[in-house]
Structure formats: C-alpha cells, structure tokens
Write a protein that holds these residues in place. Sequence first.
Motif, mmCIF file in Angstrom:
data_model
loop_
_atom_site.group_PDB
_atom_site.id
_atom_site.type_symbol
_atom_site.label_atom_id
_atom_site.label_comp_id
_atom_site.label_asym_id
_atom_site.label_seq_id
_atom_site.Cartn_x
_atom_site.Cartn_y
_atom_site.Cartn_z
ATOM 1 N N THR A 252 80.056 50.969 -16.174
ATOM 2 C CA THR A 252 81.244 51.489 -15.514
ATOM 3 C C THR A 252 82.586 51.082 -16.386
ATOM 4 O O THR A 252 82.568 49.937 -16.924
ATOM 5 N N LEU A 253 83.477 52.188 -16.692
ATOM 6 C CA LEU A 253 84.770 51.615 -17.133
ATOM 7 C C LEU A 253 85.776 51.295 -16.142
ATOM 8 O O LEU A 253 86.267 50.073 -16.554
ATOM 9 N N HIS A 254 85.956 51.757 -15.146
ATOM 10 C CA HIS A 254 87.112 51.509 -14.429
ATOM 11 C C HIS A 254 86.607 51.120 -12.828
ATOM 12 O O HIS A 254 87.551 51.179 -11.958
ATOM 13 N N GLY A 255 85.453 51.180 -12.682
ATOM 14 C CA GLY A 255 84.797 50.850 -11.363
ATOM 15 C C GLY A 255 84.319 51.735 -10.392
ATOM 16 O O GLY A 255 83.720 51.612 -9.537
ATOM 17 N N HIS A 256 84.571 53.046 -10.872
ATOM 18 C CA HIS A 256 84.110 54.055 -9.971
ATOM 19 C C HIS A 256 82.587 54.374 -9.988
ATOM 20 O O HIS A 256 82.115 54.631 -8.985
ATOM 21 N N SER A 304 78.836 56.050 -16.922
ATOM 22 C CA SER A 304 80.008 57.018 -17.176
ATOM 23 C C SER A 304 79.549 57.767 -18.523
ATOM 24 O O SER A 304 79.066 57.220 -19.396
ATOM 25 N N TYR A 306 80.914 59.123 -22.003
ATOM 26 C CA TYR A 306 81.812 58.333 -22.752
ATOM 27 C C TYR A 306 81.772 59.029 -24.408
ATOM 28 O O TYR A 306 80.849 58.965 -24.894
ATOM 29 N N SER A 338 83.761 62.134 -15.375
ATOM 30 C CA SER A 338 85.076 61.999 -15.780
ATOM 31 C C SER A 338 85.589 63.217 -16.382
ATOM 32 O O SER A 338 85.763 64.041 -15.750
#
Length: 386
Positions: A252-256, A304, A306, A338
């Motif tokens: 995960t990049l931002h926690g979602h 995610s 990417y 995303s």
Amino acid sequence: MKDVFISESIKYIGASDRTLDLFEGQYILPEGMAYNSYVILDEKTCVMDTVDDLVKDEFFKSLEKELQGRKLDYLVVQHLEPDHSSNIEEIAKRYPEAQIVLSQRAATMLPNFVKTDLKDRFVPVAEGDKLSLGTHTLNFIAAPMVHWPEVILSYEESEKVLFAADAFGKFGALDAEEDWACEARRYYFNIVGKYGVQVQALLKKAAGLEIEKILPLHGPILDENLGYYINLYDIWSSYRPETEGVFIAYATLHGHTRKVAEKLKALLEEKGCPKVSIADLSRADIAECVEDAFKYSKTVLAASSYDGGVMPKMEDFLHHLKSKKWQNRKVGLIENTSWGPSAIKTMKSILEEMKDIEIVEPNVSVKVNLSEETSEKLSELASALV
Ligand code: FEO
C-alpha cells in the motif's frame, strides 16, 4: 555455549554466532546462527565439515580439545558454501596428514574456494561409497542441489546417525529458545525451497535407512520424534500446504489498500476461516512472507496499481515466490486502481509463469476506498476463500 552431547565417539565442535545481521547477505538473524561441525573419534579421526570464519576460533579450540593430541585423518566436505568451507584451508594447514573426502563435483569446485593446491589430498567419493574409521563406517549419499550441486550426506551405520548437511537446518543460535518449525521453515523455503524435487529424492533414500539422530549443519541435533521433522520436510518439499488458512500480503502507498486487506481479514474470520495471517510487504521480513505463502493453502495478494503496473514491493514479492518455485496454491487478487487499473493484470502475468496457481474469483478492484459495490465483492471473495 550450550553443551551438546551426541555420543562417546561423535563430538560437537561447532559454535554459534550472534554478531552477523544477515545470513547470505539477505536473511535476518534475530537469534543468531549455529554453524555445526562434528568430529568422529575412532581408530581414525574424522571431521564432518568446517565452519564459518565467524566462529573459527571456537571451532579449532574444540577440535584440539577433542583430538587430545591425536592427528586428524579425514575431513569430510559435505557442502562447499562458505559458511561450512571457510576453514578447509586452515584445517588442511594445521593437520597436514588429513585427507579431504568430497564428491567429484566438490573436487572440481573446491580449488576456487582455497588459495593452496590441496588436490593431492582429495579422496573423491560417490553415492554408495563407504569410509571405514574403525567401528564407525560412513556411507555417502549424493544429495545434489540440497542445497548446492556438490552436496553429499553421510550416514554412519554403527550409531545410525545421518549427517544431513543443510537439510533439517534452521536459523538461530543453538541456545535460541524458539520453535524449531518456524525458523526451519523460513530457512527451508528461502534457501532450499526451489529444490523440492531434489529434497524428495533425498527423503526417499533416507526412508531406507534406520536413523536415530539427524546431525544438520545448522540448528539443533534432532534425536527424538524424527517422524515429525521428516513429515514436515515431506510436506514442504512436495509443495503441499502445511496449514489450512489464508495469508494476506498487501502493498500500500497511502494506507487505503491496508484497510481493504484488514477488512478482508475480518470477513474471513467472521466466516470461520481457521487461520488468517496478514503482512505489509513494505515493512515485514520478505523471507517470512515467502514462508507464509508456502505455509498456507491460500494467499490473497492486495496491491496498489503503480506506474502502469503494480507497486514494486508486490512485484518483488512475486518474483521471490517465482524464484522459489511457489506452486499448487489458490490465490485471491485485490487491486487498488487509484487512477488506472493495472495491478491485477500485472500480478496475473507473473502468476501465469508459476505452476498450478488457481485464481479464486471474484477479483476485487477498489477505487481508493471500499464502496458498497466493492464491499460486496470483497465479501464474495471471502466466502469463496472459506
Ligand atoms: Fe549452510 Fe548452503 O550452506
């Protein structure tokens, strides 16, 4: 150092180290590492492998103590990886009469590991050859690719002892108080995991032997309940899952995506999944994640999208699994799209290169946060996995 008693004639001369951070430059050692070596005292004396340079001084001290001034007749080289071969040259120098017993393949490789020419002291052996030491007799067993091509194992028939090289080894110093299976499993899948076919061949040979003790080059001496260890090695090397349950690996990049993975864990538990393990691929020990993917019957990959592919931590994890011949598993896939859905496509393309991977439907494609619709899909995936 912890005292290790094997028998009146077979003495432990290995040692443990707690200073090295990474074994083979990549595997964390939270409880250090044991580098085992043994000396057989009979009419002839025989050392079974040397040790890593990290524990050289203790090794030579123990060897001198056990030999009590006797000469060394043989050094058996079962495996040439430097954690066992670092002191071949030194032992040859200190004991100039010692002959070096090794496989033909090791005889071609050993000159690359030493600076002095030891060839005139080589005694090449092959499967079925024996070496008599007096009342003890070593029977050599070819075990190529467990874990290098030159490996031989040695079965001592009078005491029914199998000198097992890297097989049945684990991470951890000998005085580490920890579960054998956990660190043996992490060691096995990351170091020997690719060579399941060769380990199966070895187990078939071992099945014909009466074994009372297994003496590996790492980890504790195994001298009771051997069926437990051999059964685990059989499961691991045949790529069968050991535990019914689900391993969720997320990137995960931002926690979602973490929130989606945690929601899936809760759903699986609600639906009665017997065991659920979860790992953040950016922070967990990747070797532990490889171990869990092999351990559990099902794995869910959540990542995610990417740069038109998948988050590199997930791509890296999948390449690790592929290199270890991960196979015969059920896999669920979740992506966080995303601004562009590419993670599932990329993960699938890597999974397609592996053997017997079954994708569990539905694939779940989340747009940043779970919606009513994607929550429903996640619940469907959880049901399909249980
Ligand atoms: Fe313990 Fe493959 O060396």
